[in-house]
Design an enzyme around this catalytic site. Structure first.
Site: not given
Ligand code: 13P
Length: 280
Positions: A82, A206, A208, A228, A231
């Protein structure tokens, strides 16, 4: 079931009108929690790690673990880099056997983004791997660097970008951001709709964490095929670990390890359920 390509999973998502969860992992407990969630839900997933996270979770340790977990799973799993920031890191991931990579050149001028992405597509082809790229700028940040200001994807150049680069997945910027949102985001579904009508390339959302179930469903109805989540899983793991430590006088490593895996597992199961988009 096996280690599979991102392209294959995106086709499955397309056929089944759902999204595949791409879950970021940072240690063994997260890998175990994610794979257990996928197997419990009998659903394919993507295991991923971003280049900025490699300070804490080195690729030479994470890659063999992620790949082995995928190969030994009884569901299909793709292993993805990623937000690759350098071609060196992208190449390393491909050498380890990652089945897809992303080079994030979204901060570069348009033509430079096209050229950098084309270079990665040509490289990935040699490994039979898939490629994701970002057009526009997703907000927030991955890691401890400065926050990016959101620039929504321009639908009028999305087709040109996909055609010139030959990517397998397009990450869109529609008001989404990495990390915890300070307020509920208002996503530009009008822009997503326009992109979806213009390009047939599967779309990626991204940032999410913090997006509501209703927004996820709407995004899936407008062509989002990979979502994705990072966090929320890191936070859930930390919360379960803290709860375990707060409730014990002498912490036991093995119980702490189980609590961490369970924290990741619970969050990932919850998201898989939404992304499967089963209409009751
Ligand atoms: P978050 O940390 O907001 O879930 O985003 C994840 C992401 O898009 C990783 O590329």
């Amino acid at each position: 079931m096996a280690l599979v390509s991102l392209k294959h999973l995106l086709a499955v998502a397309q056929n089944e009108n759902k999204a595949i969860g791409a879950f970021s992992v940072g240690n063994m407990e997260m890998v175990m929690g994610a794979v257990c969630a996928a197997e419990t839900m009998n659903t394919p997933i993507i295991l991923q790690i971003a280049e900025k996270r490699l300070k804490n979770s080195p690729l030479e340790l994470m890659a063999p673990m992620m790949l082995s977990a995928a190969k030994n799973s009884n569901v299909d799993i793709a292993v993805h880099l990623d937000h690759g920031l350098t071609i060196e890191c992208v190449k390393q991931a491909l050498d380890y056997g990652f089945t897809s990579v992303m080079l994030d050149a979204s901060l570069l001028p348009y033509e430079d983004n096209v050229n950098a992405t084309k270079e990665v597509v040509a490289l990935a082809q040699k490994y039979g791997a898939s490629v994701e790229a970002e057009l526009g700028v997703v907000g927030g940040n991955e890691g401890d660097t400065a926050e990016h200001i959101i620039t929504c994807t321009d639908p009028s150049v999305a087709l040109d970008f996909c055609e010139k680069t030959g990517i397998d997945a397009l990450a869109v910027a529609i008001g989404n951001a990495h990390g915890n949102y300070p307020v509920l985001p208002s996503l530009r579904f009008d822009i997503l709709d326009e992109i979806h009508k213009t390009v047939s390339t599967p779309l990626v959302l991204h940032g999410g964490t913090g997006i509501t179930d209703e927004m996820f469903r709407k995004a899936i109805s407008l062509g989002i095929r990979k979502i994705n989540i990072a966090t929320a899983s890191f936070d859930s793991l930390a919360k379960y670990a803290k709860a375990y430590c707060d409730n014990t006088v002498i912490a036991d490593y093995f119980k702490l390890s189980s609590a961490m895996a369970e924290g990741a597992n619970e969050n990932i199961k919850r998201h898989i359920e939404i992304f499967n988009n089963i209409v009751q």
